[in-house]
Design an enzyme around this catalytic site. Sequence first.
Site, PDB file in Angstrom:
ATOM      1  CB  THR A  19      -4.425   2.506   4.177  1.00  0.00           C
ATOM      2  OG1 THR A  19      -4.481   3.854   4.495  1.00  0.00           O
ATOM      3  CG2 THR A  19      -5.822   1.843   4.271  1.00  0.00           C
ATOM      4  CE1 TYR A  51      -6.695  13.254   3.389  1.00  0.00           C
ATOM      5  CE2 TYR A  51      -8.328  13.942   5.352  1.00  0.00           C
ATOM      6  CZ  TYR A  51      -7.696  13.058   4.406  1.00  0.00           C
ATOM      7  OH  TYR A  51      -8.279  11.598   4.149  1.00  0.00           O
ATOM      8  CE  LYS A  79      -9.482  13.254   1.261  1.00  0.00           C
ATOM      9  NZ  LYS A  79      -9.524  12.142   0.115  1.00  0.00           N
TER      10      LYS A  79
HETATM   11  N1  LIG Z   1      -7.217   5.142   5.439  1.00  0.00           N
HETATM   12  C1  LIG Z   1      -8.123   6.076   6.080  1.00  0.00           C
HETATM   13  O1  LIG Z   1      -8.260   5.834   7.242  1.00  0.00           O
HETATM   14  C2  LIG Z   1      -8.836   6.825   5.204  1.00  0.00           C
HETATM   15  C3  LIG Z   1      -9.933   7.798   5.925  1.00  0.00           C
HETATM   16  C4  LIG Z   1     -10.389   8.577   5.304  1.00  0.00           C
HETATM   17  C5  LIG Z   1     -10.458   8.955   3.782  1.00  0.00           C
HETATM   18  N2  LIG Z   1      -9.357   8.123   3.194  1.00  0.00           N
HETATM   19  C6  LIG Z   1      -8.973   8.552   1.776  1.00  0.00           C
HETATM   20  O2  LIG Z   1      -9.148   7.322   1.133  1.00  0.00           O
HETATM   21  C7  LIG Z   1      -8.252   7.578   0.007  1.00  0.00           C
HETATM   22  C8  LIG Z   1      -7.228   6.449  -0.142  1.00  0.00           C
HETATM   23  O3  LIG Z   1      -6.682   6.403   1.025  1.00  0.00           O
HETATM   24  P1  LIG Z   1      -5.846   5.021   1.436  1.00  0.00           P
HETATM   25  O4  LIG Z   1      -5.858   5.072   2.738  1.00  0.00           O
HETATM   26  O5  LIG Z   1      -6.172   3.705   0.703  1.00  0.00           O
HETATM   27  O6  LIG Z   1      -4.106   5.356   1.048  1.00  0.00           O
HETATM   28  P2  LIG Z   1      -3.114   4.603   0.491  1.00  0.00           P
HETATM   29  O7  LIG Z   1      -1.894   5.314   0.737  1.00  0.00           O
HETATM   30  O8  LIG Z   1      -3.025   3.141   1.290  1.00  0.00           O
HETATM   31  O9  LIG Z   1      -3.245   4.268  -0.954  1.00  0.00           O
HETATM   32  C9  LIG Z   1      -3.399   5.218  -1.885  1.00  0.00           C
HETATM   33  C10 LIG Z   1      -2.936   4.882  -3.116  1.00  0.00           C
HETATM   34  O10 LIG Z   1      -2.990   6.257  -4.108  1.00  0.00           O
HETATM   35  C11 LIG Z   1      -1.622   5.935  -4.794  1.00  0.00           C
HETATM   36  N3  LIG Z   1      -1.279   7.161  -5.178  1.00  0.00           N
HETATM   37  C12 LIG Z   1      -0.657   8.188  -4.531  1.00  0.00           C
HETATM   38  N4  LIG Z   1      -0.408   9.175  -5.272  1.00  0.00           N
HETATM   39  C13 LIG Z   1      -0.839   9.084  -6.571  1.00  0.00           C
HETATM   40  C14 LIG Z   1      -0.953   9.907  -7.746  1.00  0.00           C
HETATM   41  N5  LIG Z   1      -0.325  11.200  -7.653  1.00  0.00           N
HETATM   42  N6  LIG Z   1      -1.517   9.321  -8.660  1.00  0.00           N
HETATM   43  C15 LIG Z   1      -2.004   8.095  -8.673  1.00  0.00           C
HETATM   44  N7  LIG Z   1      -2.025   7.146  -7.545  1.00  0.00           N
HETATM   45  C16 LIG Z   1      -1.322   7.898  -6.490  1.00  0.00           C
HETATM   46  C17 LIG Z   1      -0.914   5.125  -4.048  1.00  0.00           C
HETATM   47  O11 LIG Z   1       0.288   4.681  -4.951  1.00  0.00           O
HETATM   48  C18 LIG Z   1      -1.795   4.115  -3.372  1.00  0.00           C
HETATM   49  O12 LIG Z   1      -1.959   3.075  -4.338  1.00  0.00           O
HETATM   50  C19 LIG Z   1      -7.644   8.813   0.082  1.00  0.00           C
HETATM   51  O13 LIG Z   1      -8.095   9.974  -0.710  1.00  0.00           O
HETATM   52  C20 LIG Z   1      -7.603   9.069   1.648  1.00  0.00           C
HETATM   53  O14 LIG Z   1      -7.625  10.555   1.837  1.00  0.00           O
HETATM   54  C21 LIG Z   1      -8.567   7.205   3.976  1.00  0.00           C
END
Ligand SMILES: NC(=O)c1ccc[n+]([C@@H]2O[C@H](COP(=O)([O-])OP(=O)(O)OC[C@H]3O[C@@H](n4cnc5c(N)ncnc54)[C@H](O)[C@@H]3O)[C@@H](O)[C@H]2O)c1
Length: 251
Positions: free
Chosen positions: A188, A153, A157
């Site tokens: 999330t 991860y 990133k």
């Molecule tokens: N939530 C957090 O605290 C957090 C923190 C740091 C970074 N992020 C980053 O933010 C981004 C979004 O995360 P999130 O928390 O919204 O996740 P989430 O799981 O709530 O949403 C992710 C979305 O991506 C879609 N998805 C998954 N695999 C896919 C694929 N192969 N093709 C197309 N769509 C796909 C899912 O269906 C979903 O709609 C990620 O890259 C994550 O690493 C999140």
Amino acid sequence: MKLSGKSALVIGGSAGLGRACAEACAAEGASVMIADINQPAAEAALAAISAAGGTASFILTDGTDDAAVSASVNATVAQFGGLDILVNSIGGGRSAGDAGWHQAIDLFLKSSYYACKYAIAEMEKRGGGSVINIASIAGVTGSVATDVMTTGYACAKHGVVGLTRTLALAYAKKNIRVNVICPGYFKTEMTPMIHDKEDGGLSHINDNLRVPMGRWGEPHEIGTVAAFLASDESSFITGQPIVVDGGFMAR
Ligand SMILES: NC(=O)c1ccc[n+]([C@@H]2O[C@H](COP(=O)([O-])OP(=O)(O)OC[C@H]3O[C@@H](n4cnc5c(N)ncnc54)[C@H](O)[C@@H]3O)[C@@H](O)[C@H]2O)c1
């Protein structure tokens, strides 16, 4: 409205932070294409955008598939007449071991590369555009690795931050800006291991993670930053990791 007349593609826009970006861009007047593997969640997102007076559509897309990503860019251009804004916000990925390492690279880094490749080609035709990648605080600092997935991860990133900076330099004179949002902790589907607790994970946020603001981030707090980066209000910002973390990285 900041994004009136603009067209946006949000990959991973059905849920979580991506949905918040889709909603924020639509609220500022952009026509939004959500590209995601989750159709039922996309339908809920489309309904919310429509109820708020926005315009949005959906295309079933696996963001780790180069050809499918190309098709989603083409569909956006066909439906909205061009492409001005790209948001890369795919989440998920919890495989263990070596498979988890490779899954993280596929899900977060390769998918961002595919999307940038096709979207930027369309932005060149428009004479400009804005790419917003979503990385993580794990993209700007090392993670305390508890397993191979965590290592993958952080590597993926960091790669997204490198991709962002490199593309920003390559396209700076072509009026295409490329930035990356680095979220801290948001409630999330990506973070159930932290928030699936009696107190919603608040004591973990405060006592273990010691987030200075003492709370979770709200997805809309990423959406508003994405809309700002998509708009002309950020016209001199490119190549930047924008950390949105309630002060976590300031410690
Ligand atoms: N939530 C957090 O605290 C957090 C923190 C740091 C970074 N992020 C980053 O933010 C981004 C979004 O995360 P999130 O928390 O919204 O996740 P989430 O799981 O709530 O949403 C992710 C979305 O991506 C879609 N998805 C998954 N695999 C896919 C694929 N192969 N093709 C197309 N769509 C796909 C899912 O269906 C979903 O709609 C990620 O890259 C994550 O690493 C999140």
